[in-house]
Enzyme design. Structure first.
Site, short mmCIF file in Angstrom:
data_model
loop_
_atom_site.label_atom_id
_atom_site.label_comp_id
_atom_site.label_asym_id
_atom_site.label_seq_id
_atom_site.Cartn_x
_atom_site.Cartn_y
_atom_site.Cartn_z
N ASP A 173 0.86 -1.19 0.00
CA ASP A 173 0.00 0.00 0.00
C ASP A 173 0.89 1.23 0.00
O ASP A 173 2.11 1.14 0.19
CB ASP A 173 -0.90 -0.01 1.25
CG ASP A 173 -2.02 1.04 1.21
OD1 ASP A 173 -2.30 1.57 0.12
OD2 ASP A 173 -2.60 1.33 2.27
N HIS A 174 0.30 2.38 -0.22
CA HIS A 174 0.96 3.67 -0.05
C HIS A 174 0.43 4.33 1.22
O HIS A 174 -0.78 4.38 1.43
CB HIS A 174 0.68 4.60 -1.22
CG HIS A 174 1.32 4.17 -2.51
ND1 HIS A 174 0.68 4.28 -3.72
CD2 HIS A 174 2.54 3.65 -2.77
CE1 HIS A 174 1.48 3.84 -4.68
NE2 HIS A 174 2.61 3.46 -4.12
N TYR A 177 -5.06 4.40 0.29
CA TYR A 177 -6.09 3.50 -0.25
C TYR A 177 -5.65 2.85 -1.56
O TYR A 177 -6.40 2.80 -2.53
CB TYR A 177 -7.42 4.24 -0.45
CG TYR A 177 -7.92 5.00 0.76
CD1 TYR A 177 -7.72 4.51 2.06
CD2 TYR A 177 -8.58 6.21 0.61
CE1 TYR A 177 -8.17 5.22 3.16
CE2 TYR A 177 -9.05 6.92 1.71
CZ TYR A 177 -8.83 6.42 2.98
OH TYR A 177 -9.28 7.12 4.07
N HIS A 178 -4.42 2.33 -1.55
CA HIS A 178 -3.88 1.66 -2.73
C HIS A 178 -3.41 0.24 -2.42
O HIS A 178 -2.29 -0.14 -2.75
CB HIS A 178 -2.69 2.46 -3.30
CG HIS A 178 -3.04 3.85 -3.72
ND1 HIS A 178 -2.10 4.85 -3.86
CD2 HIS A 178 -4.23 4.41 -4.05
CE1 HIS A 178 -2.70 5.96 -4.24
NE2 HIS A 178 -4.00 5.72 -4.37
N PRO A 179 -4.24 -0.60 -1.80
CA PRO A 179 -3.81 -1.98 -1.55
C PRO A 179 -3.60 -2.71 -2.87
O PRO A 179 -4.29 -2.45 -3.87
CB PRO A 179 -4.98 -2.57 -0.76
CG PRO A 179 -6.17 -1.75 -1.15
CD PRO A 179 -5.63 -0.36 -1.37
#
Length: 553
Positions: free
Chosen positions: A294-295, A468-470
């Site tokens: 994630d980020h 919110y970048h899984p």
């Protein structure tokens, strides 16, 4: 229990599923069914770009996943929103279009994703896109996905770009073209003032075809196997279970949380974990649910001396007027996501390409809209792009209704904190440039008292948020790689008739937001599923900083 039958079953209607469904149904001889757990995306709050935080906070559209307590963040439980609606996360996201750095995809190739180098994927980015300002060797001009720039009417957007240039980073005409690194305009998936989700771009136009069906409000409980071949799925709707058979393939497009969960529920995953849950093992694949990435980001907030920020539009009457204008004309502040300028920089010398991203916003407010400053302000969302921390998605139980156990292990690698410290210090320097002299007030967050390594580390652990970048939880790789889940064509290794085609198959996370590369990935996977020859490789070059080995900028 009733049974239906289609050639292809696609689980999930999001950024990937919408694309795959549209492309597979181009063949009139192939019947396609898309199965979506959520319902319709017909909502003014989904369509109106400025209302992006509303569907994200609505259980009608969001799975509302949460992590286990994160050890590196003082046991904080972190939100992990995922779209549960037609269009998936592309119906609740921030509408930012960032492809990633070209070097990301050359890294994929080196990590075992043969045929996924930048030269291989650029043609698929172009095929997907219609850029409002026209196409070129890098950008598309006749694809389903419309992208556009914001009007940049607030002078703070330009001040942010100018400040980046003054700080020595340079400007870029197109972050999705030849040069990502630098400061410039942000592309958005907004078309004629409306959110342009994957459903708008692909699924809705394709739904007019007689060979494409869409079933909403339906939970896929498991994949059905005969021996080691996937032959269909079991679904549940309104308390009733039934089976749907696939003559050709089952294609998982549920995303980085749902796809590994469904694989495990169906017997594909680490044998010990499945056996402990009483699930019969079809294929022992230890990589399913691992490698989760994630980020992280935090909000660097500064008070504004000039009353020109979005703060003056936060009252009920002002919001109502914005909404009314949008409903009448689809323009004004309702027609933008407010992310109109951005930046990509390198955190230190020896980093080959940008590893810090900026989203600039002319307001001081949380991304989810849950808290805002009590005054005029502006902010940069800033965070590292290639964290070394790795997490997992594991089963909480054998019940498909139970959310899985999610842990990203944020900041578990010391290098991640080193990069976060760089984010604080380099951002503080950018906001100190003369371009902001007319606007810059006091630093609101992290605050002037957050200076030392220990102070920055403590602030980050307490305030950092997921971007919110899984991704990456069903990693693509070579078949002889024991931790790879799918091969280069998305086929699940160890079984037949089953593919995964979503952001979970990324070998490693890309430099930027994930909607654009997910759509590209689905475009390319659709060709593999149809048995088509890949698009011809591109020979377009890309920029790399001179002297990166010894210079940070």
């Amino acid at each position: 229990m009733t049974t239906a039958e289609f050639d292809y079953l696609i689980v999930g209607s999001g950024s990937a599923g919408s694309v795959v469904a549209a492309r597979l149904s181009e063949d009139p001889a192939a019947s396609v069914l898309v199965i979506e757990r959520g319902g319709s995306d017909r909502s003014i709050f989904i369509a109106m770009p400025t209302a992006l935080s509303i569907p994200m906070n609505d259980r009608a559209y969001n799975w509302f996943y949460e992590t286990e307590p994160e050890p590196g963040l003082g046991a904080r439980v972190m939100a992990c929103p995922r779209g549960r609606v037609v269009g998936g996360s592309s119906s609740i996201n921030g509408m930012v279009y960032v492809r990633g750095n070209p070097a990301d995809f050359d890294r994929w190739q080196a990590e075992g994703a043969d045929g996924w180098a930048y030269a291989d994927v650029l043609p698929y980015f172009r095929r997907a896109e219609t850029r409002e300002e026209g196409g070129d060797a890098y950008r598309g001009s006749d694809g389903p996905l419309h992208t556009s720039y914001g009007p940049m009417s607030n002078p703070l957007y330009r001040a942010f770009i100018d400040a980046g240039v003054e700080a020595g980073y340079g400007a870029t005409d197109d972050i999705n073209g030849f040069r990502q690194e630098g400061f410039g305009r942000m592309d958005r998936t907004i078309h004629r003032g409306r959110r342009w989700s994957a459903a708008s771009a692909y699924l809705k136009p394709a739904s007019k075809r007689p060979n494409l069906a869409i079933e909403t409000d339906t939970l896929v409980t498991r994949i059905l196997f005969e021996g080691r071949r996937a032959v269909g799925v079991e679904v549940e709707r309104d308390g009733r279970r039934r089976t749907i058979r696939a003559r050709r393939e089952v294609i998982l497009c549920g995303g980085p949380i749902n796809s590994p969960q469904l694989l495990k529920l169906s017997g594909v995953g680490p044998a010990a974990e499945l056996s402990a849950r009483g699930i019969a093992v079809v294929a022992d694949r230890p990589g399913v649910g691992e490698n989760l990435q994630d980020h992280l980001e935090f909000y660097f907030q500064v008070a504004s001396k000039a009353p020109i920020t979005l703060y003056k539009h936060m009252g009920p009457l002002a919001k109502a007027l914005i909404g009314l204008r949008w409903m009448l004309f689809h323009d004004g502040l309702g027609a933008t996501n407010h992310f109109e300028s951005c930046g990509f920089i390198r955190s230190r010398a020896g980093v080959a390409y940008a590893d810090i991203q900026y989203h600039f916003l002319p307001a001081a407010i949380r991304y989810d809209g849950q808290a805002q400053a009590d005054r005029h302000g502006f902010q940069a969302h800033v965070g590292p792009m290639r964290s070394k921390s790795r997490g997992y998605v594991r089963l909480a139980s054998a019940d498909p209704r139970d959310h899985p156990l999610i842990r990203f292990n944020y900041l578990s690698n010391d290098d991640d904190l080193v990069e976060m410290r760089a984010c604080v210090r380099l951002t503080r320097e950018i906001f100190a440039q003369t371009a902001f002299d007319a606007y810059r007030g006091e630093e609101l967050a992290p605050g002037p008292g957050v200076v030392s390594d220990d102070e920055i580390d403590a602030y980050v652990r307490a305030h950092v948020e997921s971007a919110y970048h899984p991704s990456c939880s069903c990693r693509m790789g070579r078949p002889d790689d024991g931790f790879a889940v799918v091969d280069r064509k998305g086929r699940v290794i160890g079984v037949d008739g089953l593919r995964v085609a979503d952001s979970s198959v990324m070998p490693s996370i890309t430099t930027g937001n994930l909607n654009a590369p997910t759509i590209m990935l689905a475009e390319k996977m659709a060709d593999h599923i149809r048995g088509r020859e890949p698009l011809p490789r591109s020979n377009a070059p890309y920029w790399q900083a001179d002297g990166w080995e010894t210079r940070q900028r």
